[in-house]
Design an enzyme around this catalytic site. Structure first.
Site, PDB file in Angstrom:
ATOM      1  N   GLU A 142      -7.717  -1.088   3.736  1.00  0.00           N
ATOM      2  CA  GLU A 142      -9.045  -0.473   3.718  1.00  0.00           C
ATOM      3  C   GLU A 142     -10.128  -1.418   3.186  1.00  0.00           C
ATOM      4  O   GLU A 142     -11.325  -1.181   3.374  1.00  0.00           O
ATOM      5  CB  GLU A 142      -9.033   0.799   2.848  1.00  0.00           C
ATOM      6  CG  GLU A 142      -8.260   1.973   3.441  1.00  0.00           C
ATOM      7  CD  GLU A 142      -6.743   1.777   3.413  1.00  0.00           C
ATOM      8  OE1 GLU A 142      -6.233   1.163   2.441  1.00  0.00           O
ATOM      9  OE2 GLU A 142      -6.068   2.209   4.371  1.00  0.00           O
TER      10      GLU A 142
ATOM     11  N   ASP B  64      -7.745  -2.634 -10.545  1.00  0.00           N
ATOM     12  CA  ASP B  64      -9.006  -1.989 -10.184  1.00  0.00           C
ATOM     13  C   ASP B  64     -10.073  -2.264 -11.236  1.00  0.00           C
ATOM     14  O   ASP B  64      -9.765  -2.474 -12.409  1.00  0.00           O
ATOM     15  CB  ASP B  64      -8.760  -0.475 -10.035  1.00  0.00           C
ATOM     16  CG  ASP B  64      -9.879   0.217  -9.280  1.00  0.00           C
ATOM     17  OD1 ASP B  64     -10.728  -0.471  -8.681  1.00  0.00           O
ATOM     18  OD2 ASP B  64      -9.911   1.458  -9.291  1.00  0.00           O
ATOM     19  N   GLY B  65     -11.326  -2.249 -10.797  1.00  0.00           N
ATOM     20  CA  GLY B  65     -12.448  -2.279 -11.741  1.00  0.00           C
ATOM     21  C   GLY B  65     -13.165  -3.608 -11.892  1.00  0.00           C
ATOM     22  O   GLY B  65     -14.017  -3.750 -12.773  1.00  0.00           O
TER      23      GLY B  65
ATOM     24  N   LEU C 147      10.873 -15.012 -11.703  1.00  0.00           N
ATOM     25  CA  LEU C 147       9.986 -13.869 -11.421  1.00  0.00           C
ATOM     26  C   LEU C 147       9.562 -13.939  -9.959  1.00  0.00           C
ATOM     27  O   LEU C 147       9.151 -14.984  -9.473  1.00  0.00           O
ATOM     28  CB  LEU C 147       8.736 -13.946 -12.317  1.00  0.00           C
ATOM     29  CG  LEU C 147       7.620 -12.947 -11.998  1.00  0.00           C
ATOM     30  CD1 LEU C 147       8.029 -11.533 -12.375  1.00  0.00           C
ATOM     31  CD2 LEU C 147       6.327 -13.306 -12.724  1.00  0.00           C
TER      32      LEU C 147
ATOM     33  N   ARG D  71      -5.165   7.480  -8.976  1.00  0.00           N
ATOM     34  CA  ARG D  71      -4.644   7.724  -7.624  1.00  0.00           C
ATOM     35  C   ARG D  71      -3.915   6.483  -7.138  1.00  0.00           C
ATOM     36  O   ARG D  71      -4.016   5.411  -7.731  1.00  0.00           O
ATOM     37  CB  ARG D  71      -5.776   8.119  -6.674  1.00  0.00           C
ATOM     38  CG  ARG D  71      -6.905   7.126  -6.637  1.00  0.00           C
ATOM     39  CD  ARG D  71      -7.948   7.478  -5.572  1.00  0.00           C
ATOM     40  NE  ARG D  71      -9.082   6.588  -5.707  1.00  0.00           N
ATOM     41  CZ  ARG D  71     -10.193   6.866  -6.386  1.00  0.00           C
ATOM     42  NH1 ARG D  71     -10.349   8.041  -6.978  1.00  0.00           N
ATOM     43  NH2 ARG D  71     -11.171   5.987  -6.477  1.00  0.00           N
TER      44      ARG D  71
ATOM     45  N   ARG E 183      -2.289   1.359 -13.073  1.00  0.00           N
ATOM     46  CA  ARG E 183      -3.603   1.266 -12.431  1.00  0.00           C
ATOM     47  C   ARG E 183      -4.653   1.132 -13.513  1.00  0.00           C
ATOM     48  O   ARG E 183      -4.697   1.938 -14.450  1.00  0.00           O
ATOM     49  CB  ARG E 183      -3.904   2.481 -11.556  1.00  0.00           C
ATOM     50  CG  ARG E 183      -5.274   2.321 -10.869  1.00  0.00           C
ATOM     51  CD  ARG E 183      -5.526   3.292  -9.747  1.00  0.00           C
ATOM     52  NE  ARG E 183      -6.778   2.945  -9.063  1.00  0.00           N
ATOM     53  CZ  ARG E 183      -7.032   3.198  -7.792  1.00  0.00           C
ATOM     54  NH1 ARG E 183      -6.144   3.806  -7.063  1.00  0.00           N
ATOM     55  NH2 ARG E 183      -8.188   2.848  -7.252  1.00  0.00           N
TER      56      ARG E 183
ATOM     57  N   SER F  50      -6.250  -4.371   0.268  1.00  0.00           N
ATOM     58  CA  SER F  50      -5.653  -3.266   1.026  1.00  0.00           C
ATOM     59  C   SER F  50      -6.145  -3.280   2.471  1.00  0.00           C
ATOM     60  O   SER F  50      -7.131  -3.958   2.800  1.00  0.00           O
ATOM     61  CB  SER F  50      -6.009  -1.930   0.380  1.00  0.00           C
ATOM     62  OG  SER F  50      -7.357  -1.612   0.660  1.00  0.00           O
TER      63      SER F  50
ATOM     64  N   ARG G 287     -15.360  -3.522   3.152  1.00  0.00           N
ATOM     65  CA  ARG G 287     -16.348  -4.052   2.203  1.00  0.00           C
ATOM     66  C   ARG G 287     -17.273  -5.054   2.911  1.00  0.00           C
ATOM     67  O   ARG G 287     -16.924  -5.587   3.958  1.00  0.00           O
ATOM     68  CB  ARG G 287     -15.628  -4.721   1.034  1.00  0.00           C
ATOM     69  CG  ARG G 287     -14.865  -3.714   0.221  1.00  0.00           C
ATOM     70  CD  ARG G 287     -14.328  -4.301  -1.046  1.00  0.00           C
ATOM     71  NE  ARG G 287     -13.644  -3.247  -1.796  1.00  0.00           N
ATOM     72  CZ  ARG G 287     -13.365  -3.300  -3.081  1.00  0.00           C
ATOM     73  NH1 ARG G 287     -13.698  -4.364  -3.772  1.00  0.00           N
ATOM     74  NH2 ARG G 287     -12.752  -2.294  -3.678  1.00  0.00           N
TER      75      ARG G 287
ATOM     76  N   SER H 194      -4.023   5.248  -3.800  1.00  0.00           N
ATOM     77  CA  SER H 194      -4.770   4.465  -2.807  1.00  0.00           C
ATOM     78  C   SER H 194      -3.877   3.711  -1.819  1.00  0.00           C
ATOM     79  O   SER H 194      -4.083   2.520  -1.569  1.00  0.00           O
ATOM     80  CB  SER H 194      -5.730   3.485  -3.501  1.00  0.00           C
ATOM     81  OG  SER H 194      -6.633   4.181  -4.313  1.00  0.00           O
TER      82      SER H 194
ATOM     83  N   HIS I 257     -14.396 -10.423  -9.656  1.00  0.00           N
ATOM     84  CA  HIS I 257     -13.166 -10.854  -8.981  1.00  0.00           C
ATOM     85  C   HIS I 257     -12.667 -12.179  -9.550  1.00  0.00           C
ATOM     86  O   HIS I 257     -11.467 -12.392  -9.712  1.00  0.00           O
ATOM     87  CB  HIS I 257     -13.396 -10.982  -7.477  1.00  0.00           C
ATOM     88  CG  HIS I 257     -13.727  -9.677  -6.812  1.00  0.00           C
ATOM     89  ND1 HIS I 257     -13.037  -8.513  -7.089  1.00  0.00           N
ATOM     90  CD2 HIS I 257     -14.665  -9.331  -5.895  1.00  0.00           C
ATOM     91  CE1 HIS I 257     -13.534  -7.529  -6.364  1.00  0.00           C
ATOM     92  NE2 HIS I 257     -14.528  -7.992  -5.644  1.00  0.00           N
TER      93      HIS I 257
HETATM   94  C1  FPP Z   1     -10.539  -4.145  -7.586  1.00  0.00           C
HETATM   95  O1  FPP Z   1     -11.819  -4.262  -8.035  1.00  0.00           O
HETATM   96  C2  FPP Z   1      -9.876  -5.344  -7.155  1.00  0.00           C
HETATM   97  C3  FPP Z   1      -9.678  -5.783  -5.884  1.00  0.00           C
HETATM   98  C4  FPP Z   1     -10.343  -5.261  -4.684  1.00  0.00           C
HETATM   99  C5  FPP Z   1      -8.739  -6.839  -5.569  1.00  0.00           C
HETATM  100  C6  FPP Z   1      -8.216  -7.689  -6.685  1.00  0.00           C
HETATM  101  C7  FPP Z   1      -8.463  -9.078  -6.374  1.00  0.00           C
HETATM  102  C8  FPP Z   1      -8.536 -10.092  -7.276  1.00  0.00           C
HETATM  103  C9  FPP Z   1      -8.258  -9.902  -8.693  1.00  0.00           C
HETATM  104  C10 FPP Z   1      -8.913 -11.473  -6.853  1.00  0.00           C
HETATM  105  C11 FPP Z   1      -8.302 -12.099  -5.639  1.00  0.00           C
HETATM  106  C12 FPP Z   1      -6.839 -12.008  -5.500  1.00  0.00           C
HETATM  107  C13 FPP Z   1      -5.927 -12.993  -5.659  1.00  0.00           C
HETATM  108  C14 FPP Z   1      -4.490 -12.701  -5.398  1.00  0.00           C
HETATM  109  C15 FPP Z   1      -6.259 -14.356  -6.086  1.00  0.00           C
HETATM  110  P1  FPP Z   1     -12.926  -3.410  -7.301  1.00  0.00           P
HETATM  111  O2  FPP Z   1     -13.777  -4.371  -6.560  1.00  0.00           O
HETATM  112  O3  FPP Z   1     -12.304  -2.349  -6.485  1.00  0.00           O
HETATM  113  O4  FPP Z   1     -13.673  -2.802  -8.527  1.00  0.00           O
HETATM  114  P2  FPP Z   1     -14.571  -1.476  -8.540  1.00  0.00           P
HETATM  115  O5  FPP Z   1     -13.663  -0.339  -8.226  1.00  0.00           O
HETATM  116  O6  FPP Z   1     -15.096  -1.446  -9.923  1.00  0.00           O
HETATM  117  O7  FPP Z   1     -15.635  -1.677  -7.515  1.00  0.00           O
END
Ligand code: FPP
Length: 243
Positions: A69, A22-23, A133, A196, A190, A67, A73, A198, A39
């Site tokens: 959900e 997250d984040g 792994l 949480r 997390r 997810s 976006r 989620s 990302h």
């Molecule tokens: C959370 O950040 C992260 C995600 C929604 C997904 C994680 C995805 C990647 C790291 C990249 C793509 C995946 C792969 C497997 C190559 P957020 O957008 O929810 O951050 P925020 O809560 O600060 O908005």
């Protein structure tokens, strides 16, 4: 072992580590950059954490990448995430394979763009015999959706007289979930301060330990991972029993 920042017992590393990454968005915002930049940096963290997990002896690593959900976006962000998934697999597949990483997915990937499905199938096929792994990517994954699907499959088998209601047990449910190739997670991490679940691995986390850190996913690194494992090793897991 080189590069140990914490006094980790390498005999007691979690067998299955699951991470809610997250984040990315908040991290990018703090740098006045677009969310997709976060990302992109998040993918670099994935690369680092896969490698470090393997090095420390983790056997299963499950990453919450998208997810059920996350479809809510904006389309541009969903597209960017799907593109990152494809480019990650294209770029990393050979290296992951060489390092003995087996790639799996959990969740219903049939709803992903065709190009993602193709790349995922190719990656799974190429790495299917790897044993060091197991990297499970949670894609279009939701814990409730997975349980719901399991209920339907079992109900159908009962209706078709393949199984008796009396035979339904916890083990059977675990076998029908898309997580059936892994053991239950020992540790769930997390990032980014939220505490949480989620809709992640609802059934599987019954006895997992949880670790929360304020670090945003793009800034999570080998040292942060070791800190989480060190914290995990200082917990007293009793699984409902007494010592
Ligand atoms: C959370 O950040 C992260 C995600 C929604 C997904 C994680 C995805 C990647 C790291 C990249 C793509 C995946 C792969 C497997 C190559 P957020 O957008 O929810 O951050 P925020 O809560 O600060 O908005």
């Amino acid at each position: 072992m080189e590069r140990l920042y914490y006094d980790i017992d390498l005999e007691k590393v979690p067998q299955h580590l699951a991470i809610i990454m997250d984040g990315n968005g908040r991290w990018a915002k703090s740098k006045m950059m677009p969310r997709t930049y976060g990302h992109k940096k998040g993918v670099e963290t994935i690369r680092k954490i896969v490698e470090e997990s393997k090095r420390l002896g983790v056997k299963y690593l499950t990453l919450y990448a998208f997810s059920t959900e996350n479809w809510k976006r904006p389309k541009e962000e969903v597209d960017a995430l799907m593109n990152l998934l494809v480019s990650y697999l294209k770029k990393e597949l050979a290296e992951l394979d060489k390092n003995g990483v087996r790639i799996l997915t959990i969740g219903d990937i049939s709803a992903l763009p065709k190009v993602c499905i193709n790349e995922l199938e190719k990656s799974k096929e190429k790495t299917k015999d790897n044993k060091d792994l197991t990297l499970s990517l949670a894609l279009n994954y939701g814990g409730r959706a997975d349980i719901l699907n399991t209920v339907k499959l079992i109900a159908k088998n009962v209706k078709d007289e393949q199984i008796l209601i009396e035979d339904i047990n916890e083990e059977m449910i675990s076998k029908y979930l898309t997580t059936n190739e892994s053991v239950d997670p020992d540790l769930v991490i997390r990032t980014s301060g939220e505490q949480r679940l989620s809709n992640f691995l609802l059934w599987e986390v019954a006895y997992s330990e949880f670790y929360f850190t304020d670090a945003h996913w793009p800034e999570f690194d080998e040292k942060e991972l070791q800190k989480a494992i060190y914290s995990y090793q200082n917990r007293d897991r009793r699984f409902g029993a007494i010592k």
